[in-house]
Scaffold this motif. Structure first.
Motif, mmCIF file in Angstrom:
data_model
loop_
_atom_site.group_PDB
_atom_site.id
_atom_site.type_symbol
_atom_site.label_atom_id
_atom_site.label_comp_id
_atom_site.label_asym_id
_atom_site.label_seq_id
_atom_site.Cartn_x
_atom_site.Cartn_y
_atom_site.Cartn_z
ATOM 1 N N UNK A 141 -2.606 14.204 4.053
ATOM 2 C CA UNK A 141 -2.697 15.658 4.099
ATOM 3 C C UNK A 141 -3.882 16.139 4.915
ATOM 4 N N UNK A 142 -4.920 15.301 5.026
ATOM 5 C CA UNK A 142 -6.095 15.684 5.817
ATOM 6 C C UNK A 142 -5.696 16.004 7.246
ATOM 7 N N UNK A 143 -4.864 15.167 7.839
ATOM 8 C CA UNK A 143 -4.453 15.390 9.225
ATOM 9 C C UNK A 143 -3.284 16.357 9.321
ATOM 10 N N UNK A 144 -2.395 16.346 8.349
ATOM 11 C CA UNK A 144 -1.198 17.174 8.440
ATOM 12 C C UNK A 144 -1.500 18.652 8.214
ATOM 13 N N UNK A 145 -2.366 18.961 7.236
ATOM 14 C CA UNK A 145 -2.601 20.372 6.919
ATOM 15 C C UNK A 145 -4.014 20.674 6.437
ATOM 16 N N UNK A 146 -4.892 19.669 6.448
ATOM 17 C CA UNK A 146 -6.198 19.856 5.825
ATOM 18 C C UNK A 146 -7.372 19.868 6.754
ATOM 19 N N UNK A 147 -8.271 18.886 6.584
ATOM 20 C CA UNK A 147 -9.585 18.949 7.222
ATOM 21 C C UNK A 147 -9.534 18.959 8.743
ATOM 22 N N UNK A 148 -8.685 18.151 9.359
ATOM 23 C CA UNK A 148 -8.667 18.094 10.831
ATOM 24 C C UNK A 148 -8.140 19.393 11.450
ATOM 25 N N UNK A 149 -6.966 19.888 11.067
ATOM 26 C CA UNK A 149 -6.498 21.132 11.681
ATOM 27 C C UNK A 149 -7.335 22.351 11.319
ATOM 28 N N UNK A 158 -2.097 11.685 15.967
ATOM 29 C CA UNK A 158 -0.886 11.002 15.519
ATOM 30 C C UNK A 158 -0.481 9.902 16.507
ATOM 31 N N UNK A 159 -0.600 10.183 17.786
ATOM 32 C CA UNK A 159 -0.301 9.142 18.781
ATOM 33 C C UNK A 159 -1.300 7.992 18.666
ATOM 34 N N UNK A 160 -2.558 8.326 18.430
ATOM 35 C CA UNK A 160 -3.582 7.302 18.243
ATOM 36 C C UNK A 160 -3.226 6.411 17.049
ATOM 37 N N UNK A 161 -2.772 7.013 15.964
ATOM 38 C CA UNK A 161 -2.443 6.245 14.766
ATOM 39 C C UNK A 161 -1.252 5.318 14.991
ATOM 40 N N UNK A 212 0.064 8.237 9.956
ATOM 41 C CA UNK A 212 -1.136 8.094 9.139
ATOM 42 C C UNK A 212 -1.905 9.414 9.057
ATOM 43 N N UNK A 213 -2.928 9.419 8.212
ATOM 44 C CA UNK A 213 -3.803 10.587 8.119
ATOM 45 C C UNK A 213 -3.599 11.434 6.897
ATOM 46 N N UNK A 262 0.856 -1.185 0.000
ATOM 47 C CA UNK A 262 0.000 0.000 0.000
ATOM 48 C C UNK A 262 0.888 1.229 0.000
ATOM 49 N N UNK A 263 0.701 2.093 -0.983
ATOM 50 C CA UNK A 263 1.539 3.289 -1.119
ATOM 51 C C UNK A 263 0.727 4.495 -0.700
ATOM 52 N N UNK A 264 1.009 5.021 0.485
ATOM 53 C CA UNK A 264 0.300 6.181 1.007
ATOM 54 C C UNK A 264 -0.467 5.852 2.264
ATOM 55 N N UNK A 265 -0.226 6.630 3.322
ATOM 56 C CA UNK A 265 -0.854 6.371 4.613
ATOM 57 C C UNK A 265 -2.019 7.278 4.936
ATOM 58 N N UNK A 266 -2.609 7.905 3.918
ATOM 59 C CA UNK A 266 -3.804 8.715 4.146
ATOM 60 C C UNK A 266 -5.044 7.839 4.186
ATOM 61 N N UNK A 267 -6.208 8.478 4.095
ATOM 62 C CA UNK A 267 -7.463 7.744 4.170
ATOM 63 C C UNK A 267 -7.605 6.689 3.098
ATOM 64 N N UNK A 268 -7.020 6.926 1.920
ATOM 65 C CA UNK A 268 -7.107 5.970 0.831
ATOM 66 C C UNK A 268 -6.196 4.774 1.004
ATOM 67 N N UNK A 269 -5.287 4.823 1.994
ATOM 68 C CA UNK A 269 -4.337 3.756 2.184
ATOM 69 C C UNK A 269 -4.514 2.944 3.444
#
Length: 484
Positions: free
Chosen positions: A61-69, A117-120, A58-59, A28-35
């Motif tokens: 771009x959504x977690x790093x700079x997008x929807x969550x923050x 991130x700790x949860x992941x 994991x997460x 699996x290439x990519x640890x975002x939601x699609x991976x």
């Protein structure tokens, strides 16, 4: 650029080593939601999985700079505005002295990101069949993947019976002089960002949902905001009733909206940044701000995938089963270029994993039932067919609506602007779409999405009792207005 971030998320020392195996059932290439959701499903099914992500967590771009923050910041502004509105409703204006400091908002969103991130990290360790590696993956062919450490300390080629490509997307930066002067979501919402002072005025390039959300948040803090959009209206593709409401709300907060205007240059002048735009007639104008925010969207990250023959017009081509034209390669998330939303990526990833385990593309994603939300103040959401699409397809439809000004919960919370609208196919009485503008639209839309997904009839919603007083009552209140 892959493997290049101002600040890396927290990770685990085990994730820094090279892959333990040479061969895996699935790479699996990519640890975002699609991976990672698909990786976990495969692990639960007993499949050996190598999951590679260049952030080391994991997460995506959504977690790093997008929807969550971004939502972590906007919800703080929302709570302040609710408090101010309720207090003013009983004649107390002193709450207007309460202010939010941008740095405090950034600290809050950093904390939320850190918690997740700790949860992941814990979640990865709970899936013993998943070998998670912080690294950069390069696809060599439909079975082989070269993985290298982010710091270049090791490199290893592995094989996978299947590949799940979830390489996500990258922000679009329009090619105009001075584009490097603009900031983006990474500066505003990136993990541990060094950008911690709210600007006095901003020019937002792009009137899509990202640009509109940023404008809503910053204007709520008293920042002067101007949106420059090249199309005739902001929020292209959205329900026109919703667009009108959002435009009016933004303007009431002092936001200037400039449409039919193509940005041709960004420059610095007198300590400010100047955005030069060109109208349909060729005439030029300009707006100034202390910052320029580039919010013109994202594009699928297909770098290095052309050699597989799965890329078509800038995205990985898949069917509803998530399988590409190469039978052992599946793809999910932003890279397929459909609904570039985290929750869509999650379901695409799960469907891909189930089909891999089944051995045939049996399961499919119902793209028609994926809700879309704009986290403005108040929120907006839609799902299924819009009125414009239904009309274009020749569908005999009818709409029913309920104003939130009459809803008990909306009255309690002090937000009475908005409506719930259901789009119904007249003959079958099926709910084929829905639109919500107002308090908790991002929550209300999910029930309507379920109705669309299961082909529910409008009377099914009309007869469903919702707890009182909750804003979900607005759904059955709208549905019961349907007349045969």
């Amino acid at each position: 650029m892959l493997g290049k971030y101002p600040v890396f998320p927290p990770t685990d020392s085990d994730f820094l080593d090279q892959p333990r195996g040479d061969r895996y059932d699935v790479v699996v290439i990519g640890g975002g939601g699609g991976g990672y959701h698909g990786a976990f499903e495969l692990s639960n099914g007993g499949y050996s999985v190598l999951l590679v992500d260049d952030k080391g967590n994991l997460g995506g771009n959504c977690l790093y700079e997008g929807c969550v923050p971004s939502k972590s910041v906007s919800v703080m502004v929302y709570l302040l505005e609710r408090l101010r509105g309720l207090m003013r409703g009983v004649g107390n204006d002193s709450v207007g002295q309460v202010r939010l400091v941008w740095e405090n908002l950034v600290d809050h969103k950093d904390n939320v990101q850190y918690i997740r991130y700790l949860q992941h990290i814990r979640e990865v360790k709970e899936h013993e069949n998943v070998d998670f590696v912080r690294g950069v993956a390069e696809v060599l062919d439909n079975h082989r993947v070269r993985v290298r450490a982010v710091d270049g300390s090791w490199e290893k080629t592995v094989e996978g019976k299947y590949l799940l490509v979830a390489t996500g997307s990258v922000p679009i930066r329009i090619p105009v002089p001075g584009s490097e002067l603009a900031i983006g979501s990474q500066e505003l919402f990136g993990y541990k960002t060094s950008y911690r002072k709210v600007p006095s005025g901003v020019v937002v390039i792009g009137g899509g949902y990202i640009g509109v959300e940023v404008a809503s948040v910053l204007s709520g803090l008293g920042v002067k905001v101007t949106i420059v959009e090249m199309l005739p209206r902001i929020l292209s593709g959205w329900d026109q009733d919703v667009v009108s409401q959002i435009e009016n709300k933004l303007r009431s907060r002092g936001v200037e909206i400039v449409t039919n205007s193509k940005v041709v240059e960004i420059r610095e002048e007198g300590g400010e940044k100047v955005v030069v735009y060109e109208g349909p007639s060729g005439a030029r104008g300009y707006v100034k701000g202390s910052e320029v925010i580039m919010a013109v969207g994202r594009k699928p990250n297909v770098e290095g995938l052309d050699r597989l023959g799965i890329v078509d017009r800038g995205h990985v081509d898949v069917g509803a089963s998530m399988r590409t034209r190469v039978p052992n390669i599946y793809a999910a998330g932003d890279v397929i270029g459909r609904y570039m939303l985290y929750h869509a990526a999650v379901k695409e990833s799960v469907v891909a994993s189930w089909n891999i385990m089944h051995g045939n593309p049996v399961y499919e994603v119902n793209f028609n039932a994926i809700p879309m939300t704009i986290f403005t103040e108040p929120e907006a959401a839609m799902v299924g067919l819009s009125e414009d699409v239904a009309r274009a397809r020749g569908i005999n439809y009818v709409t029913v609506s309920y104003p939130l000004e009459d809803d008990a919960y909306a009255q309690i919370i002090g937000v009475r602007d908005g409506f719930v609208k259901l789009i119904i196919e007249r003959e079958s009485q099926r709910v084929i779409g829905g639109v919500v503008y107002g308090e908790a639209a991002s929550m209300i839309i999910n029930e309507i999405a379920l109705a669309v997904a299961v082909n529910a009839r409008v009377k099914d919603l009309a007869l469903l009792p919702h707890a009182h007083p909750t804003i979900f009552e607005s759904i059955d209140r709208a549905a019961i207005r349907f007349k045969v």
